[in-house]
Write a protein that holds these residues in place. Sequence first.
Motif, PDB file in Angstrom:
ATOM      1  N   SER A   3      -0.680 -14.336 -21.304  1.00 37.16           N
ATOM      2  CA  SER A   3      -0.140 -13.302 -20.445  1.00 37.16           C
ATOM      3  C   SER A   3      -0.300 -13.784 -19.005  1.00 37.16           C
ATOM      4  O   SER A   3      -1.415 -14.035 -18.549  1.00 37.16           O
ATOM      5  CB  SER A   3      -0.928 -12.010 -20.685  1.00 37.16           C
TER       6      SER A   3
ATOM      7  N   ALA B 169       1.143  -9.264 -25.197  1.00 36.87           N
ATOM      8  CA  ALA B 169       0.614 -10.603 -25.526  1.00 36.87           C
ATOM      9  C   ALA B 169      -0.537 -10.498 -26.514  1.00 36.87           C
ATOM     10  O   ALA B 169      -0.627 -11.294 -27.465  1.00 36.87           O
ATOM     11  CB  ALA B 169       0.161 -11.315 -24.262  1.00 36.87           C
ATOM     12  N   SER B 170      -1.399  -9.515 -26.324  1.00 38.24           N
ATOM     13  CA  SER B 170      -2.541  -9.369 -27.230  1.00 38.24           C
ATOM     14  C   SER B 170      -2.055  -8.999 -28.637  1.00 38.24           C
ATOM     15  O   SER B 170      -2.547  -9.526 -29.634  1.00 38.24           O
ATOM     16  CB  SER B 170      -3.531  -8.393 -26.621  1.00 38.24           C
TER      17      SER B 170
ATOM     18  N   GLU C 162      -5.456 -14.128 -21.071  1.00 36.60           N
ATOM     19  CA  GLU C 162      -4.968 -13.287 -19.975  1.00 36.60           C
ATOM     20  C   GLU C 162      -5.280 -14.055 -18.692  1.00 36.60           C
ATOM     21  O   GLU C 162      -6.450 -14.215 -18.325  1.00 36.60           O
ATOM     22  CB  GLU C 162      -5.701 -11.933 -20.006  1.00 36.60           C
TER      23      GLU C 162
ATOM     24  N   SER D 125      -4.772 -17.632 -30.390  1.00 36.49           N
ATOM     25  CA  SER D 125      -5.573 -17.097 -29.285  1.00 36.49           C
ATOM     26  C   SER D 125      -4.701 -16.391 -28.262  1.00 36.49           C
ATOM     27  O   SER D 125      -3.517 -16.668 -28.143  1.00 36.49           O
ATOM     28  CB  SER D 125      -6.322 -18.198 -28.539  1.00 36.49           C
ATOM     29  N   TYR D 126      -5.376 -15.526 -27.533  1.00 35.30           N
ATOM     30  CA  TYR D 126      -4.730 -14.757 -26.476  1.00 35.30           C
ATOM     31  C   TYR D 126      -5.432 -15.074 -25.154  1.00 35.30           C
ATOM     32  O   TYR D 126      -6.665 -15.020 -25.081  1.00 35.30           O
ATOM     33  CB  TYR D 126      -4.836 -13.266 -26.814  1.00 35.30           C
TER      34      TYR D 126
ATOM     35  N   ALA E 129      -0.392 -12.133 -30.202  1.00 37.58           N
ATOM     36  CA  ALA E 129      -1.387 -13.127 -30.627  1.00 37.58           C
ATOM     37  C   ALA E 129      -2.011 -12.729 -31.968  1.00 37.58           C
ATOM     38  O   ALA E 129      -2.195 -13.565 -32.858  1.00 37.58           O
ATOM     39  CB  ALA E 129      -2.460 -13.274 -29.549  1.00 37.58           C
ATOM     40  N   GLN E 130      -2.297 -11.435 -32.111  1.00 39.23           N
ATOM     41  CA  GLN E 130      -2.864 -10.926 -33.390  1.00 39.23           C
ATOM     42  C   GLN E 130      -1.893 -11.210 -34.519  1.00 39.23           C
ATOM     43  O   GLN E 130      -2.270 -11.686 -35.589  1.00 39.23           O
ATOM     44  CB  GLN E 130      -3.014  -9.419 -33.304  1.00 39.23           C
TER      45      GLN E 130
ATOM     46  N   SER F  92       0.285  -7.969 -20.760  1.00 40.33           N
ATOM     47  CA  SER F  92      -1.032  -8.145 -21.390  1.00 40.33           C
ATOM     48  C   SER F  92      -1.116  -7.445 -22.739  1.00 40.33           C
ATOM     49  O   SER F  92      -1.581  -8.032 -23.725  1.00 40.33           O
ATOM     50  CB  SER F  92      -2.135  -7.620 -20.478  1.00 40.33           C
TER      51      SER F  92
ATOM     52  N   ALA G 144      -1.523 -20.889 -27.858  1.00 40.98           N
ATOM     53  CA  ALA G 144      -1.998 -19.547 -27.528  1.00 40.98           C
ATOM     54  C   ALA G 144      -0.831 -18.715 -27.014  1.00 40.98           C
ATOM     55  O   ALA G 144       0.224 -19.244 -26.678  1.00 40.98           O
ATOM     56  CB  ALA G 144      -3.074 -19.630 -26.437  1.00 40.98           C
ATOM     57  N   VAL G 145      -1.063 -17.407 -26.974  1.00 39.58           N
ATOM     58  CA  VAL G 145      -0.134 -16.526 -26.282  1.00 39.58           C
ATOM     59  C   VAL G 145      -0.769 -16.240 -24.925  1.00 39.58           C
ATOM     60  O   VAL G 145      -1.910 -15.766 -24.854  1.00 39.58           O
ATOM     61  CB  VAL G 145       0.101 -15.208 -27.056  1.00 39.58           C
TER      62      VAL G 145
END
Length: 159
Positions: free
Chosen positions: A72, A16-17, A29, A26-27, A20-21, A13, A69-70
């Motif tokens: 998690s 992934a966040s 979870e 988008s991220y 994404a940044q 998580s 998106a990424v």
Amino acid sequence: MIYLIGFMGSGKSTVASKLAQKLQCSYIEMDESIEKQEGLTIPEMFTQQGEDYFRKKEREFLRNTKGEAVVSTGGGVILSPENREILRRGTAVYLHADWETIVDRLKNDTSRPLWSGDEAEKKQRFEDRLPLYKETAHHVVVVDDKAPAVIAEEIAARL
Ligand code: S3P
């Protein structure tokens, strides 16, 4: 879609966040999204509805999540052949942490229903899943001792 896969405690998580940044996308979870959708926490879902119910929701969520998106994922997402096929259609990145790292990171964790039982049972789960993470992944990143930002950087460089 970029999917981060790996055992509980591998840092999916957080990484992934950050990723994404970095990629300005988008991220998602997965566990949090399923919890919101069901109005139950994961432990509540396991107790009240059972693991099979959660796995069904997990498969449905993955099947219906499209776009860029990424994502998690939850540690057990690779247990389903259907899920493994979906993950392979995107880019699957396996965050590998050694057993000792996982044990250390989760030593005070009481929020994960499958981080339970005795040490041998947990280790068996870890070992049973290793080949599934490896066979699903397009990229393997060893995460032990690395900061999340460094791992995100490493993944971005490999995409
Ligand atoms: C699970 C891992 C959890 C969550 C659920 C089941 C598993 O996610 O999906 O408790 O089977 O390994 P994390 O990997 O984010 O802990």
